[in-house]
Design a protein around this motif. Structure first.
Motif, short mmCIF file in Angstrom:
data_model
loop_
_atom_site.label_atom_id
_atom_site.label_comp_id
_atom_site.label_asym_id
_atom_site.label_seq_id
_atom_site.Cartn_x
_atom_site.Cartn_y
_atom_site.Cartn_z
N ALA A 68 93.34 -28.77 -6.31
CA ALA A 68 91.99 -28.27 -6.61
C ALA A 68 91.21 -28.14 -5.31
CB ALA A 68 91.27 -29.23 -7.56
N LEU A 69 90.61 -26.99 -5.11
CA LEU A 69 89.80 -26.73 -3.93
C LEU A 69 88.34 -26.73 -4.36
CD1 LEU A 69 89.60 -25.99 -0.92
CD2 LEU A 69 89.87 -23.59 -1.57
N ALA A 70 87.60 -27.76 -3.96
CA ALA A 70 86.22 -27.94 -4.41
C ALA A 70 85.26 -27.74 -3.24
CB ALA A 70 86.03 -29.34 -5.01
N GLY A 71 84.01 -27.51 -3.59
CA GLY A 71 82.98 -27.32 -2.58
C GLY A 71 81.83 -26.52 -3.16
N GLU A 72 80.68 -26.63 -2.52
CA GLU A 72 79.53 -25.86 -2.98
C GLU A 72 79.76 -24.38 -2.74
OE1 GLU A 72 75.46 -27.84 -2.75
OE2 GLU A 72 76.33 -28.41 -0.84
N ASN A 73 78.97 -23.53 -3.43
CA ASN A 73 79.01 -22.11 -3.14
C ASN A 73 78.69 -21.90 -1.66
OD1 ASN A 73 77.72 -21.95 -6.30
ND2 ASN A 73 79.46 -20.67 -5.80
N GLY A 74 79.49 -21.09 -1.01
CA GLY A 74 79.28 -20.85 0.42
C GLY A 74 80.00 -21.82 1.32
N LEU A 125 86.74 -29.13 6.35
CA LEU A 125 87.49 -29.89 5.35
C LEU A 125 87.06 -31.35 5.47
CD1 LEU A 125 91.22 -29.44 4.44
CD2 LEU A 125 90.16 -31.70 4.45
N VAL A 126 86.41 -31.88 4.42
CA VAL A 126 85.83 -33.22 4.51
C VAL A 126 86.56 -34.24 3.63
CG1 VAL A 126 83.55 -32.39 5.16
CG2 VAL A 126 84.10 -32.65 2.73
N LEU A 127 87.42 -33.77 2.74
CA LEU A 127 88.15 -34.71 1.88
C LEU A 127 89.45 -34.07 1.43
CD1 LEU A 127 88.25 -37.36 0.14
CD2 LEU A 127 87.19 -36.03 -1.69
N GLU A 128 90.54 -34.83 1.53
CA GLU A 128 91.83 -34.45 0.95
C GLU A 128 92.46 -35.72 0.41
OE1 GLU A 128 96.02 -32.11 2.02
OE2 GLU A 128 94.53 -32.47 3.58
N SER A 129 92.72 -35.75 -0.90
CA SER A 129 93.16 -36.99 -1.52
C SER A 129 93.94 -36.71 -2.80
CB SER A 129 91.95 -37.87 -1.85
OG SER A 129 92.30 -38.98 -2.65
N PRO A 130 94.91 -37.58 -3.14
CA PRO A 130 95.47 -37.51 -4.48
C PRO A 130 94.35 -37.67 -5.50
CG PRO A 130 96.79 -38.93 -3.09
CD PRO A 130 95.55 -38.62 -2.31
N MET A 131 94.40 -36.90 -6.57
CA MET A 131 93.33 -36.93 -7.56
C MET A 131 93.18 -38.33 -8.17
SD MET A 131 91.24 -34.54 -8.58
CE MET A 131 89.79 -34.73 -9.61
N SER A 132 94.28 -39.04 -8.30
CA SER A 132 94.24 -40.36 -8.94
C SER A 132 93.55 -41.41 -8.08
CB SER A 132 95.66 -40.82 -9.25
OG SER A 132 96.44 -40.89 -8.06
N GLU A 133 93.33 -41.10 -6.79
CA GLU A 133 92.77 -42.10 -5.89
C GLU A 133 91.32 -41.85 -5.52
OE1 GLU A 133 95.30 -42.46 -2.49
OE2 GLU A 133 97.13 -42.77 -3.69
N VAL A 134 90.67 -40.90 -6.20
CA VAL A 134 89.30 -40.55 -5.85
C VAL A 134 88.47 -40.46 -7.13
CG1 VAL A 134 89.68 -38.05 -5.93
CG2 VAL A 134 87.93 -38.98 -4.42
N SER A 135 87.21 -40.88 -7.05
CA SER A 135 86.33 -40.83 -8.21
C SER A 135 85.54 -39.53 -8.23
CB SER A 135 85.35 -42.02 -8.18
OG SER A 135 84.40 -41.86 -7.13
N ASP A 136 84.94 -39.23 -9.38
CA ASP A 136 84.09 -38.05 -9.49
C ASP A 136 82.93 -38.14 -8.50
OD1 ASP A 136 85.79 -37.43 -11.53
OD2 ASP A 136 84.27 -37.40 -13.11
N ASP A 137 82.35 -39.32 -8.36
CA ASP A 137 81.23 -39.49 -7.43
C ASP A 137 81.67 -39.25 -5.99
OD1 ASP A 137 79.43 -39.99 -9.40
OD2 ASP A 137 79.33 -42.16 -9.11
N ASP A 138 82.90 -39.67 -5.65
CA ASP A 138 83.42 -39.43 -4.30
C ASP A 138 83.50 -37.93 -4.02
OD1 ASP A 138 83.73 -42.15 -3.83
OD2 ASP A 138 85.81 -42.16 -4.51
N ILE A 139 83.96 -37.17 -5.00
CA ILE A 139 84.11 -35.72 -4.83
C ILE A 139 82.75 -35.06 -4.67
CG2 ILE A 139 84.90 -33.59 -5.94
CD1 ILE A 139 87.09 -35.28 -7.31
#
Length: 515
Positions: A23-29, A207-221
Motif C-alpha cells: 500500500a502506497l499512502a500519503g496526502e494528496n500531492g 519516503l518517511v515510512l516503510e513497514s510490514p502492515m502487521s507492525e504498524v498502527s493506524d495512528d503511526d500511518i
C-alpha cells in the motif's frame, strides 16, 4: 523529480517483492501518482533508475516497461469504451489467421481469462456498458495477459461500489498468490489493513515510512502521512442553532417515488445517509435546481426559490459542492482566480469588464479562509492536489454570501489530513450561521458531524435520527437496516439487528476507527 521547479519526489528508493501487496499512502500531492508514472515509464525522472528483475527500465518508455513486465491501471481508466471487452483485452496483440482476425478464438480466450478471476461477463459486451469496478478488473486481466509481474493500481477503489471493492480485492489477492507484485494507493485505512502486506508512506516527496502492515498502527500511518498526530479528526459541532433558514416542502424530484420535506436551521448540519442509489445526490441537485423537480417548494430565509433554476438558487444564497469535483465542481484547465469567481461572475463585472482587483481580493480572502495551499491565484487548478482542488470548490462560494451549503460527498478522494481540514471548514461555516446539508457514504462523517440525519432509500426519506439516536452504540446497524429496507422502525432496528459483514456494513463510527 520536479514540476515547474517544485520538487515532487526527492531520492525515493522502493522495492516491490513478488507475491506481495504494498500500500502506497500519503496526502494528496505527496508524490504517489508521480512515483507510479515513473515506475511505469510514463515520466522520465530527473535522477535515479528503475530496475525490473535486474534489468534497467529505459527512462520515459512505456513500451520498455510493458516489455519488462510492469503495468499500471490509472485512476482515470484508459479503456476503449466503444470497443468490446475482448477487443480491449487483445488490443495491440490481436490473434490473426489467414482470413483475418480470429475473433472466435479471442472471445473464447477472453472468457477463460475473465473466469479465472471469478468474473462472469460476456466478452462481446461493450466496455462502456460495464460498471467502473468491472472495467478496472478487465484492465488488470489485460495487464496479466501481457505478462505483467508488477502491477501498479492508482486509487482503484475511489469511485466504485462496495461490492466491486470486494471483487477487486479478491482479484488482487489471487494475483499476489500467483507471485505478482502489486502496489496500490488508497486513502482508506480499512483497505490497507485488509489487502496490504507492506505499507509505504510518502510525505512531501520523501519516503518517511516503510513497514510490514502487521507492525504498524493506524495512528503511526496517519502521523507519518501528515507529520503530526491527529488527535481529533472531527471538530466540535456548533452548539447554538438559529432560526430555520431552509424549508423544503413536498419537493418531487423527477423519477423519485415520493416527495421530500426538509427543514434546516442556521448553524445546523443535517446528514443524508443511505446506500448507493438511495437518492441523496438527486435530492441535493433538486434543491439547487440542477435536477428537474415536478412539484414542491424550496424557501431560503423566507424567500421562495424558483424550481429548476440554479441561478435563482445562487441568488438566494444557496451553494452546492458536488460529488464530482473534477467534472462538475471546477474547471481544471482554468486557474484558481477564474474558478473562484465562476458562480458569481456578474458580481465582478461592470459594463462587461471584469474588475480585476476586486476579484483578486475576494478570491484571495476566500482561499485564505479555507487554508488553500498553492503558488498563487494564477496556478492552474489541475496542478493542485485533490484536497486543495476541493478547497477551491468551497472557496469559490465564499466570495459572496451563503445561507445554505449543500455538500455531496465532500471528502471523497481526499486524504486524511485534507479531510480534517475540510471538516474544520464545514463546522466553521455552520458556526457562522450557514445551514448545511451533507450527503456522505462515510458513516463516521454522518455520525460525528451531523446534528440530525435523514436516512434515504429509493428516493424516500425512511427515517430521521436526532443527536441522541446518532450517539447510540448500535446506530450503524440501525442505519444500515433502515437504508437496506430490513426495517422501517428506527426504534427497533438495533434490537433486531444481526451481525453485518464488513463488506456491506458502514464504516465504524468512532473517532478512533475513523482516523
Amino acid at each position: 523529480m520536479a514540476f515547474g521547479g517544485v520538487p515532487v519526489l526527492r531520492g525515493v528508493s522502493l522495492a516491490l517483492r513478488p507475491g506481495t501487496i504494498t500500500a502506497l499512502a500519503g496526502e494528496n500531492g505527496a508524490g504517489k501518482s508521480t512515483l507510479m508514472k515513473i515506475a511505469s515509464g510514463q515520466y522520465r525522472a530527473d535522477a535515479g533508475i528503475v530496475t525490473v528483475r535486474g534489468e534497467t527500465l529505459q527512462p520515459g518508455s512505456t513500451a520498455d516497461a510493458t516489455k519488462l513486465g510492469v503495468a499500471i491501471v490509472p485512476q482515470e481508466l484508459a479503456s476503449l469504451e466503444e470497443m468490446t471487452v475482448y477487443e480491449n483485452l487483445f488490443v495491440g496483440r490481436e490473434l490473426r489467421g489467414p482470413w483475418g482476425l480470429r475473433r472466435r478464438d479471442m472471445i473464447a480466450t477472453a472468457r477463460e481469462n475473465l473466469e479465472s478471476f471469478g468474473v462472469d461477463i460476456d466478452p462481446s459486451r461493450k466496455m462502456g456498458t460495464l460498471p467502473l469496478g468491472l472495467r478496472q478488473i478487465v484492465e488488470i486481466v489485460k495487464a496479466t495477459n501481457t505478462g505483467a509481474r508488477a502491477i501498479l493500481l492508482d486509487e482503484p477503489s475511489s469511485a466504485i461500489a462496495a461490492r466491486e471493492v470486494d471483487r477487486l480485492g479478491a482479484v488482487m489477492r489471487k494475483l499476489r498468490d500467483s507471485g505478482v507484485a502489486l502496489l496500490f494507493t488508497t486513502h482508506k485505512m480499512e483497505e490497507m489493513r485488509s489487502l496490504a502486506d507492506v505499507v509505504v508512506v510518502l510525505r512531501d516527496g520523501d519516503l518517511v515510512l516503510e513497514s510490514p502492515m502487521s507492525e504498524v498502527s493506524d495512528d503511526d500511518i496517519v502521523t507519518a502521512m501528515i507529520g503530526r498526530e491527529l488527535d481529533d479528526l472531527f471538530p466540535d459541532r456548533p452548539t447554538t442553532l438559529g432560526e430555520t433558514v431552509l424549508e423544503v416542502e413536498g419537493l418531487q424530484v423527477e423519477g423519485s417515488p415520493a416527495p421530500v420535506d426538509l427543514t434546516v436551521r442556521r448553524g445546523e448540519i443535517v446528514g443524508l445517509a443511505g446506500l448507493v442509489g438511495a437518492g441523496r445526490t438527486e435530492l441535493l441537485e433538486g434543491v439547487f435546481g440542477m435536477r428537474r423537480t415536478t412539484a414542491g417548494t424550496v424557501t431560503v430565509a423566507g424567500r421562495r426559490v424558483r424550481r429548476n433554476d440554479p441561478a435563482s438558487a445562487i441568488s438566494s444564497n444557496v451553494a452546492l459542492v458536488p460529488e464530482d469535483r473534477k467534472g462538475a465542481g471546477g474547471v481544471l484547465s482554468m486557474d484558481i482566480l477564474d474558478n473562484g469567481t465562476l458562480p458569481r461572475l456578474a458580481s465582478f463585472t461592470t459594463a462587461g469588464w471584469l474588475r480585476g482587483r476586486a476579484r483578486r481580493e475576494a478570491v484571495g480572502a476566500a482561499t485564505r479562509s479555507v487554508a488553500l495551499k498553492s503558488r498563487g491565484l494564477k496556478q492552474s487548478m489541475e496542478t493542485l492536489s485533490g484536497g486543495n482542488q476541493q478547497k477551491v470548490v468551497f472557496a469559490r462560494w465564499l466570495v459572496g454570501s451563503v445561507d445554505v451549503l449543500l455538500l455531496d460527498e465532500p471528502t471523497r478522494g481526499v486524504d486524511v489530513g485534507a479531510r480534517s481540514e475540510i471538516y474544520r471548514i464545514v463546522t466553521e461555516l455552520a458556526q457562522q450561521g450557514m445551514a448545511v446539508v451533507m450527503a456522505s457514504s462515510d458513516m463516521p462523517e454522518i455520525l460525528s458531524l451531523s446534528h440530525r440525519a435523514l436516512v434515504l432509500k429509493g428516493g424516500r426519506v425512511v427515517a430521521e435520527l436526532d443527536r441522541r439516536d446518532l450517539d447510540a452504540p448500535d446506530v450503524q446497524d440501525t442505519i444500515f437496516r433502515l437504508a437496506s429496507g430490513l426495517t422501517t422502525d428506527p426504534t427497533t432496528a438495533a434490537s433486531t439487528s444481526t451481525p453485518v459483514t464488513p463488506a456491506s456494513a458502514p464504516a465504524a463510527a468512532s473517532k478512533e476507527s475513523a482516523r
